[in-house]
Design a protein around this motif. Structure first.
Motif, PDB file in Angstrom:
ATOM      1  N   VAL A  42      -2.961   4.728  -2.358  1.00 58.02           N
ATOM      2  CA  VAL A  42      -4.017   5.419  -1.597  1.00 58.02           C
ATOM      3  C   VAL A  42      -3.781   6.923  -1.671  1.00 58.02           C
ATOM      4  N   LYS A  43      -4.845   7.658  -1.956  1.00 65.36           N
ATOM      5  CA  LYS A  43      -4.740   9.120  -2.011  1.00 65.36           C
ATOM      6  C   LYS A  43      -5.976   9.720  -1.348  1.00 65.36           C
ATOM      7  N   ILE A  68       0.869  -1.180   0.000  1.00 64.48           N
ATOM      8  CA  ILE A  68       0.000   0.000   0.000  1.00 64.48           C
ATOM      9  C   ILE A  68       0.901   1.224   0.000  1.00 64.48           C
ATOM     10  N   LEU A  69       0.810   1.989  -1.051  1.00 66.21           N
ATOM     11  CA  LEU A  69       1.651   3.183  -1.190  1.00 66.21           C
ATOM     12  C   LEU A  69       0.783   4.442  -1.098  1.00 66.21           C
ATOM     13  N   GLY A  70       1.419   5.540  -0.794  1.00 67.69           N
ATOM     14  CA  GLY A  70       0.697   6.823  -0.735  1.00 67.69           C
ATOM     15  C   GLY A  70       1.475   7.828   0.069  1.00 67.69           C
ATOM     16  N   GLN A  71       1.083   9.091  -0.068  1.00 67.18           N
ATOM     17  CA  GLN A  71       1.780  10.154   0.661  1.00 67.18           C
ATOM     18  C   GLN A  71       1.503  10.052   2.158  1.00 67.18           C
ATOM     19  N   ALA A  73      -6.648   5.078  -5.137  1.00 65.78           N
ATOM     20  CA  ALA A  73      -6.490   5.799  -6.409  1.00 65.78           C
ATOM     21  C   ALA A  73      -6.125   4.834  -7.533  1.00 65.78           C
ATOM     22  N   ASP A  74      -5.394   3.775  -7.198  1.00 64.83           N
ATOM     23  CA  ASP A  74      -5.058   2.780  -8.219  1.00 64.83           C
ATOM     24  C   ASP A  74      -4.778   1.436  -7.556  1.00 64.83           C
ATOM     25  N   LYS A 102       3.547   5.112 -12.125  1.00 63.43           N
ATOM     26  CA  LYS A 102       2.128   5.226 -11.733  1.00 63.43           C
ATOM     27  C   LYS A 102       1.978   6.131 -10.520  1.00 63.43           C
ATOM     28  N   TYR A 103       2.895   5.977  -9.549  1.00 63.26           N
ATOM     29  CA  TYR A 103       2.830   6.772  -8.310  1.00 63.26           C
ATOM     30  C   TYR A 103       2.990   8.260  -8.629  1.00 63.26           C
ATOM     31  N   GLN A 104       3.955   8.553  -9.488  1.00 60.95           N
ATOM     32  CA  GLN A 104       4.204   9.962  -9.835  1.00 60.95           C
ATOM     33  C   GLN A 104       2.997  10.578 -10.521  1.00 60.95           C
ATOM     34  N   VAL A 105       2.410   9.847 -11.423  1.00 65.48           N
ATOM     35  CA  VAL A 105       1.245  10.369 -12.163  1.00 65.48           C
ATOM     36  C   VAL A 105       0.076  10.591 -11.204  1.00 65.48           C
TER      37      VAL A 105
END
Lengths: 234, 224
Positions: free
Chosen positions: A203-204, A32-35, A209-210, A225-228
Protein backbone atom coordinates in the motif's frame (compact mmCIF):
# COMPACT_ATOMS: atom_id res chain seq x y z
CA UNK A 1 -14.51 -14.11 1.10
CA UNK A 2 -13.55 -10.42 1.31
CA UNK A 3 -14.63 -8.05 -1.47
CA UNK A 4 -13.61 -4.40 -1.26
CA UNK A 5 -14.70 -1.95 -3.93
CA UNK A 6 -13.66 1.71 -4.30
CA UNK A 7 -13.07 2.06 -0.57
CA UNK A 8 -12.17 5.57 0.59
CA UNK A 9 -11.64 7.07 4.02
CA UNK A 10 -11.25 10.76 4.65
CA UNK A 11 -10.26 12.25 8.01
CA UNK A 12 -9.72 15.97 8.65
CA UNK A 13 -9.68 16.80 4.93
CA UNK A 14 -6.99 14.19 4.36
CA UNK A 15 -7.75 11.24 2.13
CA UNK A 16 -6.23 8.22 3.90
CA UNK A 17 -7.65 5.51 1.63
CA UNK A 18 -8.00 6.51 -2.02
CA UNK A 19 -10.21 3.93 -3.66
CA UNK A 20 -9.05 0.49 -2.57
CA UNK A 21 -10.21 -2.44 -4.72
CA UNK A 22 -9.36 -5.81 -3.29
CA UNK A 23 -10.59 -9.37 -3.45
CA UNK A 24 -9.39 -12.05 -1.03
CA UNK A 25 -10.47 -15.67 -1.23
CA UNK A 26 -11.05 -18.01 1.69
CA UNK A 27 -7.94 -19.53 3.24
CA UNK A 28 -5.53 -16.93 1.88
CA UNK A 29 -2.90 -15.46 4.18
CA UNK A 30 -2.25 -11.91 3.03
CA UNK A 31 0.40 -9.49 4.26
CA UNK A 32 -0.18 -5.77 3.84
CA UNK A 33 3.06 -3.84 3.64
CA UNK A 34 3.74 -0.12 3.30
CA UNK A 35 5.36 2.88 4.90
CA UNK A 36 4.01 4.51 8.07
CA UNK A 37 0.93 6.55 7.19
CA UNK A 38 0.27 4.64 3.97
CA UNK A 39 -3.19 3.60 5.21
CA UNK A 40 -2.53 -0.06 6.12
CA UNK A 41 -3.89 0.08 9.67
CA UNK A 42 -6.81 2.27 8.56
CA UNK A 43 -7.77 -0.40 6.03
CA UNK A 44 -7.65 -3.03 8.76
CA UNK A 45 -9.67 -0.83 11.15
CA UNK A 46 -12.33 -0.28 8.49
CA UNK A 47 -12.60 -4.05 8.04
CA UNK A 48 -12.73 -4.56 11.82
CA UNK A 49 -15.65 -2.04 11.94
CA UNK A 50 -13.70 0.32 14.20
CA UNK A 51 -13.80 3.05 11.56
CA UNK A 52 -16.62 3.82 9.14
CA UNK A 53 -15.51 4.23 5.53
CA UNK A 54 -16.29 7.50 3.75
CA UNK A 55 -17.40 5.63 0.62
CA UNK A 56 -17.10 2.27 -1.04
CA UNK A 57 -18.39 -1.21 -0.49
CA UNK A 58 -17.07 -4.00 1.72
CA UNK A 59 -18.60 -7.46 1.57
CA UNK A 60 -17.55 -10.33 3.79
CA UNK A 61 -18.85 -13.76 2.75
CA UNK A 62 -21.59 -11.96 0.81
CA UNK A 63 -22.63 -9.91 3.84
CA UNK A 64 -22.48 -6.12 3.80
CA UNK A 65 -20.07 -4.78 6.43
CA UNK A 66 -22.37 -1.85 7.21
CA UNK A 67 -25.79 -3.50 7.24
CA UNK A 68 -24.87 -6.92 8.66
CA UNK A 69 -22.14 -5.72 11.00
CA UNK A 70 -23.05 -8.02 13.90
CA UNK A 71 -22.95 -11.16 11.74
CA UNK A 72 -19.72 -9.96 10.13
CA UNK A 73 -18.08 -9.20 13.49
CA UNK A 74 -18.66 -12.81 14.57
CA UNK A 75 -16.34 -13.91 11.74
CA UNK A 76 -13.46 -11.62 12.72
CA UNK A 77 -10.62 -12.23 15.13
CA UNK A 78 -8.88 -8.89 15.63
CA UNK A 79 -5.35 -8.68 17.00
CA UNK A 80 -3.94 -5.16 17.04
CA UNK A 81 -0.62 -3.99 18.48
CA UNK A 82 -2.34 -3.34 21.84
CA UNK A 83 -3.41 -6.40 23.79
CA UNK A 84 -7.08 -5.40 24.35
CA UNK A 85 -6.78 -7.16 27.74
CA UNK A 86 -7.86 -5.96 31.17
CA UNK A 87 -4.75 -5.57 33.33
CA UNK A 88 -6.37 -6.44 36.66
CA UNK A 89 -7.97 -9.61 35.32
CA UNK A 90 -6.32 -12.98 34.89
CA UNK A 91 -5.89 -14.62 31.46
CA UNK A 92 -8.82 -16.92 32.26
CA UNK A 93 -11.11 -14.02 33.26
CA UNK A 94 -10.13 -12.03 30.16
CA UNK A 95 -10.78 -14.94 27.82
CA UNK A 96 -14.06 -15.91 29.51
CA UNK A 97 -15.25 -12.28 29.30
CA UNK A 98 -14.50 -11.97 25.57
CA UNK A 99 -15.76 -15.50 24.94
CA UNK A 100 -19.08 -14.56 26.55
CA UNK A 101 -19.35 -11.47 24.34
CA UNK A 102 -18.95 -13.75 21.30
CA UNK A 103 -21.42 -16.27 22.70
CA UNK A 104 -18.85 -19.09 22.89
CA UNK A 105 -20.27 -22.31 24.32
CA UNK A 106 -18.44 -24.00 27.20
CA UNK A 107 -16.30 -20.88 27.33
CA UNK A 108 -14.30 -21.71 30.44
CA UNK A 109 -12.98 -25.00 29.05
CA UNK A 110 -12.20 -23.33 25.72
CA UNK A 111 -10.34 -20.53 27.57
CA UNK A 112 -8.34 -23.04 29.66
CA UNK A 113 -7.39 -24.98 26.52
CA UNK A 114 -6.21 -21.81 24.76
CA UNK A 115 -4.15 -20.67 27.75
CA UNK A 116 -2.59 -24.11 27.76
CA UNK A 117 -1.96 -23.95 23.98
CA UNK A 118 -0.07 -20.65 24.30
CA UNK A 119 2.05 -22.14 27.07
CA UNK A 120 0.82 -20.06 30.00
CA UNK A 121 -1.23 -22.56 31.97
CA UNK A 122 1.05 -22.01 34.98
CA UNK A 123 0.00 -18.32 35.04
CA UNK A 124 -3.72 -18.86 34.44
CA UNK A 125 -4.74 -17.17 37.69
CA UNK A 126 -2.15 -14.36 37.69
CA UNK A 127 -3.29 -10.84 36.78
CA UNK A 128 -2.18 -9.86 33.27
CA UNK A 129 -0.54 -6.68 34.64
CA UNK A 130 2.35 -8.82 35.97
CA UNK A 131 3.09 -10.32 32.54
CA UNK A 132 5.87 -9.47 30.10
CA UNK A 133 5.06 -8.14 26.61
CA UNK A 134 5.57 -11.57 25.08
CA UNK A 135 3.27 -13.25 27.60
CA UNK A 136 0.60 -10.59 27.12
CA UNK A 137 0.75 -11.05 23.36
CA UNK A 138 0.28 -14.81 23.76
CA UNK A 139 -2.91 -14.20 25.73
CA UNK A 140 -3.93 -11.57 23.17
CA UNK A 141 -3.57 -14.22 20.44
CA UNK A 142 -5.77 -16.57 22.48
CA UNK A 143 -8.31 -13.74 22.89
CA UNK A 144 -8.41 -13.14 19.15
CA UNK A 145 -9.19 -16.80 18.37
CA UNK A 146 -11.44 -17.63 21.36
CA UNK A 147 -14.50 -17.78 19.06
CA UNK A 148 -12.72 -19.66 16.23
CA UNK A 149 -12.92 -16.81 13.71
CA UNK A 150 -13.14 -17.31 9.95
CA UNK A 151 -11.04 -14.21 9.28
CA UNK A 152 -8.09 -12.96 11.31
CA UNK A 153 -7.10 -9.30 11.19
CA UNK A 154 -3.60 -8.81 12.59
CA UNK A 155 -2.06 -5.37 13.00
CA UNK A 156 1.73 -5.54 13.42
CA UNK A 157 1.40 -8.72 15.49
CA UNK A 158 5.12 -9.54 15.62
CA UNK A 159 6.28 -6.20 17.06
CA UNK A 160 8.13 -6.58 20.36
CA UNK A 161 7.71 -10.34 20.59
CA UNK A 162 10.35 -12.81 21.71
CA UNK A 163 11.19 -15.79 19.49
CA UNK A 164 8.89 -18.11 21.45
CA UNK A 165 5.89 -15.82 21.03
CA UNK A 166 6.68 -15.33 17.31
CA UNK A 167 6.69 -19.10 16.83
CA UNK A 168 3.38 -19.46 18.69
CA UNK A 169 1.80 -16.69 16.62
CA UNK A 170 3.04 -18.15 13.33
CA UNK A 171 1.84 -21.62 14.33
CA UNK A 172 -1.59 -20.19 15.19
CA UNK A 173 -1.82 -18.46 11.80
CA UNK A 174 -0.74 -21.60 9.94
CA UNK A 175 -3.05 -23.93 11.91
CA UNK A 176 -5.96 -21.54 11.38
CA UNK A 177 -5.12 -21.51 7.67
CA UNK A 178 -5.41 -25.29 7.60
CA UNK A 179 -8.92 -24.90 9.02
CA UNK A 180 -9.77 -22.53 6.15
CA UNK A 181 -9.28 -19.27 8.05
CA UNK A 182 -8.38 -16.20 6.02
CA UNK A 183 -5.70 -13.92 7.48
CA UNK A 184 -4.93 -10.29 6.76
CA UNK A 185 -1.77 -9.09 8.42
CA UNK A 186 -0.43 -5.55 8.47
CA UNK A 187 3.28 -5.75 9.14
CA UNK A 188 6.71 -4.19 8.72
CA UNK A 189 8.37 -7.54 9.31
CA UNK A 190 9.16 -8.83 5.80
CA UNK A 191 10.76 -11.99 7.14
CA UNK A 192 7.60 -13.08 8.97
CA UNK A 193 5.41 -11.96 6.07
CA UNK A 194 7.40 -14.11 3.67
CA UNK A 195 7.40 -17.01 6.11
CA UNK A 196 3.65 -17.33 6.66
CA UNK A 197 1.89 -15.42 3.89
CA UNK A 198 1.08 -16.53 0.37
CA UNK A 199 0.15 -13.12 -0.97
CA UNK A 200 1.63 -9.65 -0.50
CA UNK A 201 -0.15 -6.34 -0.94
CA UNK A 202 1.89 -3.15 -0.93
CA UNK A 203 0.00 0.00 0.00
CA UNK A 204 1.31 3.44 -0.93
CA UNK A 205 -0.47 6.75 -0.29
CA UNK A 206 -3.81 5.06 0.38
CA UNK A 207 -3.75 2.98 -2.80
CA UNK A 208 -2.69 -0.55 -3.62
CA UNK A 209 0.66 -0.19 -5.38
CA UNK A 210 1.27 -3.90 -5.92
CA UNK A 211 -0.45 -7.20 -5.28
CA UNK A 212 1.42 -10.44 -5.90
CA UNK A 213 1.63 -14.03 -4.74
CA UNK A 214 4.80 -15.45 -3.27
CA UNK A 215 6.02 -18.99 -3.33
CA UNK A 216 8.65 -20.76 -1.27
CA UNK A 217 8.95 -18.03 1.35
CA UNK A 218 10.74 -15.69 -1.05
CA UNK A 219 11.95 -12.88 1.23
CA UNK A 220 14.21 -11.42 -1.46
CA UNK A 221 11.27 -10.96 -3.85
CA UNK A 222 9.26 -9.10 -1.19
CA UNK A 223 12.19 -6.83 -0.26
CA UNK A 224 13.01 -6.14 -3.90
CA UNK A 225 9.47 -5.21 -4.88
CA UNK A 226 9.01 -3.08 -1.74
CA UNK A 227 12.21 -1.15 -2.37
CA UNK A 228 11.31 -0.43 -5.98
CA UNK A 229 7.73 0.59 -5.23
CA UNK A 230 7.98 2.38 -1.90
CA UNK A 231 11.49 3.44 -1.10
CA UNK A 232 12.63 3.90 -4.71
CA UNK A 233 9.54 5.87 -5.55
CA UNK A 234 9.55 8.19 -2.55
CA UNK B 1 -28.14 -6.86 23.38
CA UNK B 2 -29.09 -7.25 27.04
CA UNK B 3 -26.82 -10.30 27.43
CA UNK B 4 -23.79 -8.38 26.15
CA UNK B 5 -24.69 -5.35 28.30
CA UNK B 6 -24.99 -7.55 31.39
CA UNK B 7 -21.62 -9.17 30.62
CA UNK B 8 -19.98 -5.74 30.43
CA UNK B 9 -21.71 -4.49 33.59
CA UNK B 10 -20.74 -7.65 35.46
CA UNK B 11 -17.13 -7.27 34.34
CA UNK B 12 -17.03 -3.63 35.50
CA UNK B 13 -18.60 -4.34 38.89
CA UNK B 14 -16.44 -7.42 39.47
CA UNK B 15 -13.33 -5.45 38.51
CA UNK B 16 -14.38 -2.64 40.85
CA UNK B 17 -15.03 -4.98 43.76
CA UNK B 18 -11.56 -6.39 43.23
CA UNK B 19 -9.62 -3.12 42.88
CA UNK B 20 -11.95 -0.85 44.91
CA UNK B 21 -10.38 2.10 43.08
CA UNK B 22 -13.47 4.03 42.05
CA UNK B 23 -16.08 2.94 44.58
CA UNK B 24 -13.67 3.52 47.47
CA UNK B 25 -12.84 7.01 46.19
CA UNK B 26 -16.51 7.84 45.69
CA UNK B 27 -17.48 6.75 49.22
CA UNK B 28 -14.52 8.53 50.84
CA UNK B 29 -15.34 11.69 48.88
CA UNK B 30 -19.00 11.51 49.93
CA UNK B 31 -17.92 11.03 53.57
CA UNK B 32 -15.62 14.05 53.40
CA UNK B 33 -18.36 16.26 51.93
CA UNK B 34 -20.72 15.22 54.72
CA UNK B 35 -18.04 15.89 57.33
CA UNK B 36 -17.28 19.37 55.94
CA UNK B 37 -21.00 20.18 55.81
CA UNK B 38 -21.42 19.08 59.41
CA UNK B 39 -18.67 21.54 60.41
CA UNK B 40 -20.18 24.35 58.33
CA UNK B 41 -23.79 23.94 59.47
CA UNK B 42 -24.71 23.38 63.09
CA UNK B 43 -26.73 20.12 63.23
CA UNK B 44 -28.51 21.43 66.37
CA UNK B 45 -29.91 24.36 64.42
CA UNK B 46 -33.35 23.82 62.85
CA UNK B 47 -32.51 25.87 59.75
CA UNK B 48 -29.89 23.24 58.90
CA UNK B 49 -32.77 21.00 57.79
CA UNK B 50 -33.14 23.20 54.75
CA UNK B 51 -29.60 22.28 53.65
CA UNK B 52 -30.12 18.50 53.72
CA UNK B 53 -31.97 18.04 50.36
CA UNK B 54 -29.25 20.03 48.60
CA UNK B 55 -26.52 18.13 50.46
CA UNK B 56 -27.99 14.80 49.29
CA UNK B 57 -27.62 15.84 45.63
CA UNK B 58 -24.21 17.50 46.13
CA UNK B 59 -22.94 14.12 47.35
CA UNK B 60 -24.53 12.20 44.47
CA UNK B 61 -23.40 14.61 41.77
CA UNK B 62 -19.78 15.09 42.82
CA UNK B 63 -19.05 11.51 43.80
CA UNK B 64 -20.92 10.40 40.66
CA UNK B 65 -18.57 12.44 38.46
CA UNK B 66 -15.58 10.64 39.96
CA UNK B 67 -17.06 7.28 38.92
CA UNK B 68 -18.23 8.43 35.49
CA UNK B 69 -14.82 9.80 34.62
CA UNK B 70 -13.12 6.51 35.35
CA UNK B 71 -15.69 4.19 33.79
CA UNK B 72 -14.79 4.98 30.17
CA UNK B 73 -11.25 6.31 30.58
CA UNK B 74 -10.36 2.90 32.06
CA UNK B 75 -11.29 1.29 28.72
CA UNK B 76 -8.52 3.23 26.99
CA UNK B 77 -5.76 1.31 28.74
CA UNK B 78 -4.62 -1.42 26.31
CA UNK B 79 -7.37 -0.10 24.00
CA UNK B 80 -9.88 -2.47 25.57
CA UNK B 81 -12.65 -0.28 24.14
CA UNK B 82 -11.60 -1.53 20.70
CA UNK B 83 -12.03 -5.07 22.01
CA UNK B 84 -15.62 -4.21 22.94
CA UNK B 85 -16.28 -2.43 19.65
CA UNK B 86 -15.15 -5.33 17.47
CA UNK B 87 -17.28 -7.80 19.46
CA UNK B 88 -20.58 -8.84 17.82
CA UNK B 89 -22.90 -6.33 19.47
CA UNK B 90 -24.23 -2.84 18.89
CA UNK B 91 -22.48 0.16 20.42
CA UNK B 92 -25.67 0.68 22.43
CA UNK B 93 -24.88 -2.56 24.32
CA UNK B 94 -21.62 -1.00 25.51
CA UNK B 95 -23.53 2.10 26.63
CA UNK B 96 -26.16 0.01 28.40
CA UNK B 97 -23.51 -2.10 30.16
CA UNK B 98 -21.58 0.95 31.30
CA UNK B 99 -24.81 2.63 32.41
CA UNK B 100 -25.81 -0.39 34.50
CA UNK B 101 -22.38 -0.56 36.17
CA UNK B 102 -22.30 3.19 36.91
CA UNK B 103 -25.88 3.16 38.17
CA UNK B 104 -25.14 0.24 40.51
CA UNK B 105 -22.11 2.06 41.90
CA UNK B 106 -23.95 5.32 42.55
CA UNK B 107 -26.71 3.34 44.30
CA UNK B 108 -24.09 1.76 46.58
CA UNK B 109 -22.68 5.23 47.36
CA UNK B 110 -26.20 6.47 48.15
CA UNK B 111 -26.97 3.49 50.40
CA UNK B 112 -23.78 4.13 52.39
CA UNK B 113 -23.59 7.93 52.46
CA UNK B 114 -27.19 9.16 52.84
CA UNK B 115 -27.89 7.31 56.15
CA UNK B 116 -24.50 8.68 57.34
CA UNK B 117 -25.60 12.20 56.38
CA UNK B 118 -28.93 11.85 58.22
CA UNK B 119 -27.19 10.36 61.23
CA UNK B 120 -24.58 13.09 61.49
CA UNK B 121 -27.17 15.87 61.13
CA UNK B 122 -29.64 14.06 63.41
CA UNK B 123 -32.17 14.46 60.61
CA UNK B 124 -35.52 12.70 60.99
CA UNK B 125 -37.58 12.23 57.84
CA UNK B 126 -41.01 13.71 58.40
CA UNK B 127 -42.11 12.87 54.87
CA UNK B 128 -42.24 9.59 52.98
CA UNK B 129 -39.22 7.28 52.74
CA UNK B 130 -40.73 5.48 49.73
CA UNK B 131 -41.10 8.71 47.78
CA UNK B 132 -37.58 9.69 48.84
CA UNK B 133 -36.22 6.40 47.42
CA UNK B 134 -38.23 7.01 44.24
CA UNK B 135 -36.83 10.51 43.77
CA UNK B 136 -33.30 9.23 44.37
CA UNK B 137 -33.87 6.55 41.74
CA UNK B 138 -35.33 8.93 39.14
CA UNK B 139 -32.64 11.58 39.70
CA UNK B 140 -29.73 9.14 39.73
CA UNK B 141 -31.05 7.42 36.59
CA UNK B 142 -31.09 10.67 34.60
CA UNK B 143 -27.76 11.87 35.96
CA UNK B 144 -25.99 8.58 35.18
CA UNK B 145 -27.70 8.09 31.78
CA UNK B 146 -26.51 11.49 30.54
CA UNK B 147 -23.22 11.23 32.45
CA UNK B 148 -22.28 7.87 30.89
CA UNK B 149 -22.89 9.25 27.41
CA UNK B 150 -20.89 12.41 28.06
CA UNK B 151 -18.10 10.42 29.70
CA UNK B 152 -17.82 8.43 26.47
CA UNK B 153 -17.69 11.71 24.54
CA UNK B 154 -15.10 13.25 26.86
CA UNK B 155 -12.95 10.11 27.11
CA UNK B 156 -11.46 10.82 23.67
CA UNK B 157 -10.16 14.16 24.95
CA UNK B 158 -6.83 14.50 26.74
CA UNK B 159 -8.47 16.70 29.39
CA UNK B 160 -11.51 14.48 29.88
CA UNK B 161 -11.62 14.98 33.66
CA UNK B 162 -12.04 18.73 33.14
CA UNK B 163 -14.34 18.40 30.14
CA UNK B 164 -16.89 16.05 31.70
CA UNK B 165 -18.16 18.42 34.45
CA UNK B 166 -18.29 21.28 31.95
CA UNK B 167 -20.58 19.25 29.69
CA UNK B 168 -22.47 17.42 32.40
CA UNK B 169 -23.69 20.26 34.64
CA UNK B 170 -25.53 22.26 31.96
CA UNK B 171 -27.03 19.09 30.47
CA UNK B 172 -28.26 17.70 33.78
CA UNK B 173 -29.39 20.98 35.33
CA UNK B 174 -33.12 20.27 34.63
CA UNK B 175 -32.74 16.89 36.39
CA UNK B 176 -30.89 18.41 39.34
CA UNK B 177 -33.31 21.33 39.77
CA UNK B 178 -36.28 18.97 39.61
CA UNK B 179 -34.98 16.36 42.02
CA UNK B 180 -33.68 18.92 44.53
CA UNK B 181 -37.09 20.60 44.63
CA UNK B 182 -38.85 17.24 44.92
CA UNK B 183 -36.45 16.02 47.64
CA UNK B 184 -37.00 19.21 49.67
CA UNK B 185 -40.76 18.71 49.64
CA UNK B 186 -40.63 14.96 50.29
CA UNK B 187 -38.24 15.25 53.21
CA UNK B 188 -39.76 18.24 54.96
CA UNK B 189 -43.21 19.18 53.74
CA UNK B 190 -45.46 16.38 52.53
CA UNK B 191 -48.45 18.72 52.21
CA UNK B 192 -47.03 19.82 48.85
CA UNK B 193 -46.64 16.24 47.58
CA UNK B 194 -48.49 17.01 44.33
CA UNK B 195 -45.83 19.63 43.48
CA UNK B 196 -43.10 17.10 44.21
CA UNK B 197 -44.83 14.56 41.96
CA UNK B 198 -44.98 17.12 39.16
CA UNK B 199 -41.25 17.72 39.49
CA UNK B 200 -40.64 13.97 39.44
CA UNK B 201 -42.78 13.53 36.33
CA UNK B 202 -40.80 16.26 34.60
CA UNK B 203 -37.50 14.61 35.56
CA UNK B 204 -38.78 11.16 34.52
CA UNK B 205 -39.77 12.50 31.08
CA UNK B 206 -36.35 14.14 30.73
CA UNK B 207 -34.71 10.83 31.77
CA UNK B 208 -36.58 8.82 29.14
CA UNK B 209 -35.89 11.31 26.32
CA UNK B 210 -32.19 11.55 27.07
CA UNK B 211 -31.76 7.83 27.72
CA UNK B 212 -33.22 7.05 24.28
CA UNK B 213 -31.15 9.81 22.63
CA UNK B 214 -27.92 8.62 24.25
CA UNK B 215 -28.78 5.05 23.28
CA UNK B 216 -29.15 6.05 19.62
CA UNK B 217 -26.19 8.44 19.42
CA UNK B 218 -23.54 6.45 21.29
CA UNK B 219 -22.44 4.72 18.04
CA UNK B 220 -21.15 8.05 16.67
CA UNK B 221 -19.43 8.95 19.93
CA UNK B 222 -17.53 5.69 20.25
CA UNK B 223 -16.17 5.63 16.69
CA UNK B 224 -12.36 5.68 16.62
Amino acid sequence: MIEIKKLTKQADNKLILRGIDLSITQGETVAILGQNGAGKSTLLKVLATLIKPTSGLVKINGLDLKKDHIEVKKMFGYLPHSSLLYDHNTPLENLVFFGNLYGVKDVENRARKLVNDVGLSFFINEPVKNFSRGMIQRIAIARAIIHEPKIMLLDEPHTGLDQGAITILNNVVLSMKEKGCTTLMVTHDFKQAAAICDRIIIVKNGKIADDFKINSQSLSLVSEKYQVLVEGGS
Amino acid sequence: MLRAALTIAKKDIYSELRTKQVLGTMIIFAGLVILVLSFAFDPANNTTKAVIPGAVWIIIVFSGILGLNRSLVSEQRNETMHGLMVAPMDASSIYLGKFMANFSMILIVEIVSIPFLFLLFDFKITGSILYFILVLFVGSFGFIAIGTFLAALASNSKSSEMLLPLLLFPMTSPVLIGVTQATKIILTNMEKLSTALSWMQLVAAYDVIFFVLCFLLIEYVLEV
